[in-house]
Design a protein around this motif. Structure first.
Motif, PDB file in Angstrom:
ATOM      1  N   THR A 122       0.852  -1.195   0.000  1.00 57.46           N
ATOM      2  CA  THR A 122       0.000   0.000   0.000  1.00 57.46           C
ATOM      3  C   THR A 122       0.890   1.248   0.000  1.00 57.46           C
ATOM      4  N   GLY A 123       0.398   2.302  -0.631  1.00 56.41           N
ATOM      5  CA  GLY A 123       1.166   3.551  -0.672  1.00 56.41           C
ATOM      6  C   GLY A 123       2.358   3.476  -1.611  1.00 56.41           C
ATOM      7  N   GLY A 124       2.273   2.579  -2.596  1.00 52.21           N
ATOM      8  CA  GLY A 124       3.413   2.349  -3.489  1.00 52.21           C
ATOM      9  C   GLY A 124       3.667   3.457  -4.494  1.00 52.21           C
ATOM     10  N   ALA A 125       2.754   4.428  -4.583  1.00 60.79           N
ATOM     11  CA  ALA A 125       3.000   5.555  -5.490  1.00 60.79           C
ATOM     12  C   ALA A 125       3.675   6.715  -4.759  1.00 60.79           C
ATOM     13  N   GLY A 126       3.901   6.544  -3.464  1.00 60.87           N
ATOM     14  CA  GLY A 126       4.541   7.610  -2.678  1.00 60.87           C
ATOM     15  C   GLY A 126       6.056   7.478  -2.708  1.00 60.87           C
TER      16      GLY A 126
ATOM     17  N   SER B 290       7.327   3.713  -3.503  1.00 60.26           N
ATOM     18  CA  SER B 290       7.731   3.489  -4.900  1.00 60.26           C
ATOM     19  C   SER B 290       9.087   2.780  -4.961  1.00 60.26           C
ATOM     20  N   HIS B 291       9.976   3.082  -4.021  1.00 51.45           N
ATOM     21  CA  HIS B 291      11.273   2.385  -3.992  1.00 51.45           C
ATOM     22  C   HIS B 291      11.097   0.920  -3.566  1.00 51.45           C
ATOM     23  N   VAL B 292      10.143   0.678  -2.661  1.00 49.29           N
ATOM     24  CA  VAL B 292       9.898  -0.704  -2.217  1.00 49.29           C
ATOM     25  C   VAL B 292       9.282  -1.510  -3.361  1.00 49.29           C
ATOM     26  N   VAL B 293       8.301  -0.905  -4.054  1.00 47.68           N
ATOM     27  CA  VAL B 293       7.661  -1.590  -5.182  1.00 47.68           C
ATOM     28  C   VAL B 293       8.716  -1.942  -6.232  1.00 47.68           C
ATOM     29  N   ARG B 294       9.542  -0.972  -6.604  1.00 48.29           N
ATOM     30  CA  ARG B 294      10.571  -1.215  -7.644  1.00 48.29           C
ATOM     31  C   ARG B 294      11.520  -2.346  -7.216  1.00 48.29           C
ATOM     32  N   LEU B 295      11.968  -2.278  -5.955  1.00 51.75           N
ATOM     33  CA  LEU B 295      12.911  -3.294  -5.466  1.00 51.75           C
ATOM     34  C   LEU B 295      12.291  -4.696  -5.551  1.00 51.75           C
TER      35      LEU B 295
ATOM     36  N   TYR C 203       1.208  -6.066  -6.105  1.00 48.93           N
ATOM     37  CA  TYR C 203       0.054  -5.197  -6.311  1.00 48.93           C
ATOM     38  C   TYR C 203       0.319  -3.907  -5.537  1.00 48.93           C
ATOM     39  N   ASN C 204       0.266  -2.792  -6.244  1.00 48.00           N
ATOM     40  CA  ASN C 204       0.478  -1.490  -5.611  1.00 48.00           C
ATOM     41  C   ASN C 204      -0.868  -0.808  -5.433  1.00 48.00           C
ATOM     42  N   LEU C 205      -1.319  -0.731  -4.182  1.00 49.34           N
ATOM     43  CA  LEU C 205      -2.613  -0.090  -3.902  1.00 49.34           C
ATOM     44  C   LEU C 205      -2.371   1.331  -3.405  1.00 49.34           C
ATOM     45  N   ASP C 206      -2.952   2.305  -4.085  1.00 51.72           N
ATOM     46  CA  ASP C 206      -2.711   3.690  -3.704  1.00 51.72           C
ATOM     47  C   ASP C 206      -3.918   4.534  -4.122  1.00 51.72           C
ATOM     48  N   ALA C 207      -4.267   5.505  -3.268  1.00 49.27           N
ATOM     49  CA  ALA C 207      -5.398   6.391  -3.577  1.00 49.27           C
ATOM     50  C   ALA C 207      -4.961   7.565  -4.461  1.00 49.27           C
ATOM     51  N   LEU C 208      -3.657   7.687  -4.676  1.00 47.02           N
ATOM     52  CA  LEU C 208      -3.101   8.835  -5.425  1.00 47.02           C
ATOM     53  C   LEU C 208      -3.580  10.158  -4.842  1.00 47.02           C
ATOM     54  N   THR C 209      -3.278  10.350  -3.564  1.00 46.53           N
ATOM     55  CA  THR C 209      -3.495  11.659  -2.940  1.00 46.53           C
ATOM     56  C   THR C 209      -2.446  12.611  -3.525  1.00 46.53           C
ATOM     57  N   TYR C 210      -2.358  13.821  -2.993  1.00 49.74           N
ATOM     58  CA  TYR C 210      -1.349  14.783  -3.480  1.00 49.74           C
ATOM     59  C   TYR C 210       0.052  14.167  -3.457  1.00 49.74           C
ATOM     60  N   ALA C 211       0.275  13.204  -2.524  1.00 48.91           N
ATOM     61  CA  ALA C 211       1.629  12.637  -2.353  1.00 48.91           C
ATOM     62  C   ALA C 211       1.882  11.425  -3.242  1.00 48.91           C
TER      63      ALA C 211
END
Ligand code: NAD
Ligand code: TYD
Length: 352
Positions: free
Chosen positions: A9-13, A17-22, A33-41
């Protein structure tokens, strides 16, 4: 063959994002699976290099929406969770505590409930890994380090919401035997950090010849860790961490804010071809943060001894890489600096 289905979760932050890539690059047999609400961050531009990988999928969802979260768990049958999604900025928590309570506490409970519901009592091979912060331990004086047994003493709405979520995660372990692990990390720095946080904000302001706002006298101390070293620690703890345990992660790298910014100014002068001392002229002392924690410093000896993790980068090298990244990713920075960020910036800094 897919060995594991991991929900991050929060993989677009920033850190996510570094954890997802790794994980996507290191473990082709894991489905990520990267779950993210795409808030401002949240920013999918952080992940363009891996967005088409066959073991990666993005799921847009809000962790505060229990129905949406339950549906996704039913549909994909994740067998582990690495939970980073959060509201993460202390100054924003001072302006809007309720948002932090909703996202960081309720959002975490929704994920715990969803995992508990699909895993039922069959916890073999399952893991709920909760990512937290050293700020839950409160504020240190001139000496001492936070260990895994330091009593919680959070002081900001952000840190108290994270502390609360840590307690609830552990409560699910003790009450329902849910397999959990928790880690508490010190301040991260590196590429892709949203420029509301001290280092990217200072880099961006120096580059644009704007004042560098330093709260109070700049005497507060933080322990800085390169973001990829945090991601590597998460990898190690995910694979080798003991169920029910907590691991502190830190850089053994304490800096006062003012010394850190002077160091940054030297690097910026060199990289921008400015005269030595020019960037430091932008340093501006502004009204202190309310309840500003004096010092954070982490003892990560448990992680080092038990799981054989070490920070890989020296601070100088990490700072060079970080500054280099922001200077060569102007488009990324400029996309963020427009619109909502400007409104946030003037609300946060204009009256200081
Ligand atoms: P960040 O603010 O850069 O990213 C947070 C991500 O969570 C964003 O992508 C955002 O869109 C997403 N998000 C926010 N609310 C959401 C919601 N309701 N539903 C789904 N997604 C949501 O944060 P970060 O600095 O990368 O921190 C990540 C985690 O690591 C946080 O849990 C934070 O407490 C923890 N942490 C951060 C640091 C640090 O120095 N940044 C240090 C220790 C621990
Ligand atoms: P920050 O990056 O917000 O992280 P945290 O509050 O989670 O440690 O801030 C790091 C330190 O820098 C903290 O002591 C507050 C200080 N700070 C400033 O002096 N000026 C700023 O504009 C910001 C954002 C932070």
């Amino acid at each position: 063959m897919t060995d594991k289905k991991i929900l991050i979760t929060g993989g677009a932050g920033f850190i996510g994002s570094h954890v997802v890539r790794l994980f996507v690059n290191t473990y082709p047999n894991y489905q990520i699976y990267n779950l993210d609400a795409l808030t401002y961050a949240g920013n999918l531009e952080n992940l363009t290099d891996i967005e088409n990988a066959s073991n990666y999928q993005f799921l847009k969802a809000d962790i505060t929406d229990a129905d949406a979260i339950n549906t996704l768990f039913e549909e994909h049958q994740f067998d582990s969770v690495i939970h980073l999604a959060a509201e993460s900025h202390v100054d924003r928590s001072i302006a809007d505590p309720l948002l932090f309570i909703k996202t960081n506490i309720l959002g975490t409970i929704n994920l715990l409930n969803a995992a508990k519901a699909i895993w039922k009592d069959n916890f073999e091979g399952k893991l709920f890994y909760h990512i937290s912060t050293d700020e839950v331990y409160g504020s240190l004086g001139d000496t001492g380090l936070f260990t895994e047994t330091t009593a919680y003493d959070p002081r900001s709405p952000y840190s108290s919401s994270k502390a609360s979520s840590d307690h609830i995660v552990r409560a699910y372990y003790h009450t329902y035997n849910l397999p959990v692990v928790v880690s508490n990390c010190s301040n991260n720095y590196g590429p892709n950090q949203f420029p509301e946080k001290l280092l990217p904000l200072a880099i961006s302001n120096i580059k644009n010849n704007k004042p560098i706002p330093i709260y109070g006298k700049g005497e507060n101390i933080r322990d800085w860790l390169f973001v990829l070293d945090h991601a590597r620690a998460i990898d190690v703890i995910y694979h080798k961490g003991k169920i029910g345990d907590t691991y502190n992660i830190g850089g053994v790298n304490e800096w006062t804010n003012i010394d850190l910014i002077h160091k940054l100014c030297e690097i910026m002068d060199r990289k921008l071809g400015r005269e030595n001392g020019e960037s430091a002229k932008l340093i501006t002392f502004v009204t202190d943060r309310a309840g500003h924690d004096k010092r954070y410093a982490i003892d990560s000896s448990k992680l080092m001894k038990e799981l054989d993790w070490q920070p890989s980068l020296q601070f100088e090298e990490g700072m060079e890489k970080t500054v280099g990244w922001y200077l060569s990713n102007e488009k990324w920075l400029n996309n963020i600096l427009s619109g909502d960020y400007e409104k946030y910036y003037s609300k946060q800094y204009d009256n200081r």
